[in-house]
Design an enzyme around this catalytic site. Sequence first.
Site, PDB file in Angstrom:
ATOM      1  N   GLY A 169       0.806  -1.177   0.080  1.00 25.88           N
ATOM      2  CA  GLY A 169       0.145  -0.122   0.092  1.00 25.88           C
ATOM      3  C   GLY A 169       0.980   1.290  -0.061  1.00 25.88           C
ATOM      4  O   GLY A 169       2.073   1.270   0.509  1.00 25.88           O
ATOM      5  N   GLY A 185      24.181  -7.758  20.840  1.00 26.88           N
ATOM      6  CA  GLY A 185      23.041  -7.241  21.602  1.00 26.88           C
ATOM      7  C   GLY A 185      22.451  -8.222  22.747  1.00 26.88           C
ATOM      8  O   GLY A 185      21.797  -9.182  22.268  1.00 26.88           O
ATOM      9  N   VAL A 237      16.137  -7.825  24.118  1.00 25.74           N
ATOM     10  CA  VAL A 237      15.061  -8.869  24.376  1.00 25.74           C
ATOM     11  C   VAL A 237      15.303 -10.130  23.210  1.00 25.74           C
ATOM     12  O   VAL A 237      15.097 -11.123  23.822  1.00 25.74           O
ATOM     13  CB  VAL A 237      13.789  -8.242  23.872  1.00 25.74           C
ATOM     14  CG1 VAL A 237      12.651  -9.274  24.705  1.00 25.74           C
ATOM     15  CG2 VAL A 237      13.506  -6.908  24.683  1.00 25.74           C
ATOM     16  N   ILE A 238      15.490  -9.750  21.931  1.00 29.20           N
ATOM     17  CA  ILE A 238      15.599 -10.726  21.033  1.00 29.20           C
ATOM     18  C   ILE A 238      16.937 -11.423  21.391  1.00 29.20           C
ATOM     19  O   ILE A 238      16.934 -12.846  21.488  1.00 29.20           O
ATOM     20  CB  ILE A 238      16.107 -10.211  19.725  1.00 29.20           C
ATOM     21  CG1 ILE A 238      14.422  -9.620  19.299  1.00 29.20           C
ATOM     22  CG2 ILE A 238      16.357 -11.183  18.723  1.00 29.20           C
ATOM     23  CD1 ILE A 238      14.374  -8.905  18.139  1.00 29.20           C
ATOM     24  N   GLU A 294      27.452  -7.103  24.353  1.00 30.97           N
ATOM     25  CA  GLU A 294      26.342  -5.931  24.492  1.00 30.97           C
ATOM     26  C   GLU A 294      27.572  -4.713  24.654  1.00 30.97           C
ATOM     27  O   GLU A 294      28.376  -4.679  25.352  1.00 30.97           O
ATOM     28  CB  GLU A 294      25.886  -6.365  25.656  1.00 30.97           C
ATOM     29  CG  GLU A 294      25.024  -5.119  26.217  1.00 30.97           C
ATOM     30  CD  GLU A 294      24.040  -4.496  25.257  1.00 30.97           C
ATOM     31  OE1 GLU A 294      23.194  -5.308  24.542  1.00 30.97           O
ATOM     32  OE2 GLU A 294      23.958  -3.130  25.412  1.00 30.97           O
ATOM     33  N   VAL A 351      31.320  -3.727  19.056  1.00 25.81           N
ATOM     34  CA  VAL A 351      31.467  -4.540  17.720  1.00 25.81           C
ATOM     35  C   VAL A 351      31.772  -3.658  16.673  1.00 25.81           C
ATOM     36  O   VAL A 351      31.231  -2.704  16.239  1.00 25.81           O
ATOM     37  CB  VAL A 351      30.278  -5.353  17.405  1.00 25.81           C
ATOM     38  CG1 VAL A 351      30.177  -6.059  16.110  1.00 25.81           C
ATOM     39  CG2 VAL A 351      29.807  -6.310  18.674  1.00 25.81           C
ATOM     40  N   ALA A 392       3.976  -5.580  20.863  1.00 24.75           N
ATOM     41  CA  ALA A 392       3.057  -6.353  20.172  1.00 24.75           C
ATOM     42  C   ALA A 392       1.442  -5.723  21.048  1.00 24.75           C
ATOM     43  O   ALA A 392       0.624  -5.216  20.223  1.00 24.75           O
ATOM     44  CB  ALA A 392       2.794  -7.662  20.072  1.00 24.75           C
ATOM     45  N   HIS A 412      -4.300 -20.076  46.920  1.00 26.55           N
ATOM     46  CA  HIS A 412      -3.096 -20.954  47.765  1.00 26.55           C
ATOM     47  C   HIS A 412      -3.186 -22.434  47.233  1.00 26.55           C
ATOM     48  O   HIS A 412      -4.173 -23.053  47.460  1.00 26.55           O
ATOM     49  CB  HIS A 412      -3.296 -20.862  48.975  1.00 26.55           C
ATOM     50  CG  HIS A 412      -2.102 -21.456  49.846  1.00 26.55           C
ATOM     51  ND1 HIS A 412      -0.636 -21.119  49.890  1.00 26.55           N
ATOM     52  CD2 HIS A 412      -1.798 -22.711  50.480  1.00 26.55           C
ATOM     53  CE1 HIS A 412       0.123 -21.985  50.336  1.00 26.55           C
ATOM     54  NE2 HIS A 412      -0.607 -23.088  50.835  1.00 26.55           N
TER      55      HIS A 412
END
Length: 473
Positions: free
Chosen positions: A115, A187, A190-191, A210, A244, A328, A452
């Site tokens: 689009g 890195g 999260v990933i 990192e 890096v 997400a 519990h």
Amino acid sequence: MDSYDLVIIGAGPGGYVAAIRAAQLGLKVACIEKDATLGGTCLNVGCIPSKALLESSEKYEEAMGHLKAHGVLVGEVGLDLPVMLGRKDKIVKQLTSGVAMLFRKNKVAELHGFGRFTGEQEGEAKVIEIVDGEGKVSQRVAAKHVLIATGSKVATIPGVELDYDKVGTSTEALAWTEVPKHLVVIGAGVIGLELGSVWSRLGAKVTVLEYMPKMLPSMDPEVGRTAEKLFKRQGLDLRFGVKVTSAKVGGPEGAQVSYEDGEGKAQTLDCDRVLVAVGRRPMTDGLQLDTIGLATNQRGFIEVDEHYATKVAGVWAVGDVIPGPMLAHLAEHEGVAAVETIAGQPGHVNYEAVPNVIYTHPEIASLGKTPAELDEAGVPYRVGKFPLTANGRAKALNATDGFVKIIAHAETDRILGASIIGARAGDLIAEIAVAVEFSASSEDLGRSIHAHPTLAETVKEAALGALGRSINF
Ligand code: FAD
Ligand code: NAD
């Protein structure tokens, strides 16, 4: 030319959820998607396949050793990676075709192709064209409102030469057909942590490089320290404060990564796979935003106001393509709020109640303010902390690593933030999100009856802890 009240570009969590909500609100909606399947990054190459592999690899690791502690002895454990990958692909297929089914059910027009804006008007409506795989305009549609939900794409860094095989991104790392011998992850976000964990559990030696000097710097420092200790115990070789300088195909093992260590000394690692996980960038390529007088900001994001309106009337944007966390569930809520506003309702997202979860083992979840942020703002607060070692269910699960921390205002007792590191932290944080949404106090949480024995009791106990009243610790 077909006309719609709303045309959405992108069928990820931001776009597809907005499309369904808009249809519920009575708008005539179309959603344009360039890829063959719906669901965007999240369903196709993100949240869902990564969680499928995280669950499978955790089961493998359990069978390899952790079941012994329960007195369960298993015979020789093997890995059938094609089956594991096939299961992941099946889940993705079920969910992406589920979105297509939901579109049909809600009468959302599903339009396939790329689009883009044309700058042309059809009366009040904007003309959007859809380009097919061969670069030909296959269709033109008129839209009173357009919602841009085009998401994000992988970011990279200078010196990294992606060949999308040996030196790849998360998309490739979700589909490797062999366990790497040595995987270097660039890195520790999260990933890097999630997919680094997957391949480490399946037998790879994993080195994570990192740039930042410490683990998860935006989180409560105690969470970062605990996570670092636990991940190192699991065998991840985490190296912080490194720069890096290059990553490319070559060398004796197939790939090479060069970096400067903390002392500025040049180092080179030989490995057979490299995962580049240094963040994602907004995706606006080819949208022809200039034709409607819209520009991105310096970092490539589309700026919006609190109702997700861009500066061009009738054009809105949500999800990874706008500034803010790339999550997400946040994209979904922004999509809903945007279309509710378009339909004349009071759409709103509470950014103080957005959970952030890392699905490692143990999981890491956070929400709201950290102590450092409150110190900086001069807000007085109390902290309640409860360790999983003091929870009966965690002991039964043999998952006693970690803690729950709840931060409440020192005077009003209103819950301002939370951090959890521990089993199923991603599920536990939901209760705190609801509490924050309802402006609850730690007293409210501490007085709510929790079944519990459950892990959820750790949340109640941490809330009581903020009042100096933990019972079991
Ligand atoms: P997207 O999901 O990226 O969707 C955008 C869609 O727009 C895509 O389908 C794209 O093809 C389409 N598109 C783009 N341009 C055009 C165009 N011009 N025409 C037509 N279509 C177009 N988040 C979580 O909250 N939890 C997780 O566990 C999680 N895990 C992740 C794991 C990985 C490996 C990755 C990469 C991401 C993960 N994320 C996770 C992040 C999450 O996937 C994103 O935040 C989310 O998908 C953003 O949704 P979106 O709708 O804004 O964009
Ligand atoms: P990220 O921002 O989480 O982590 C990137 C990491 O790379 C950071 O720690 C950063 O300091 C580091 N880095 C940056 N440049 C570097 C360099 N030159 N050398 C070494 N390290 C460097 O990004 P990601 O892990 O790539 O994930 C992308 C997006 O996807 C994130 O916004 C995340 O929110 C989303 N995501 C979410 C989930 C989840 O919610 N569970 C899972 C996966 C991805």
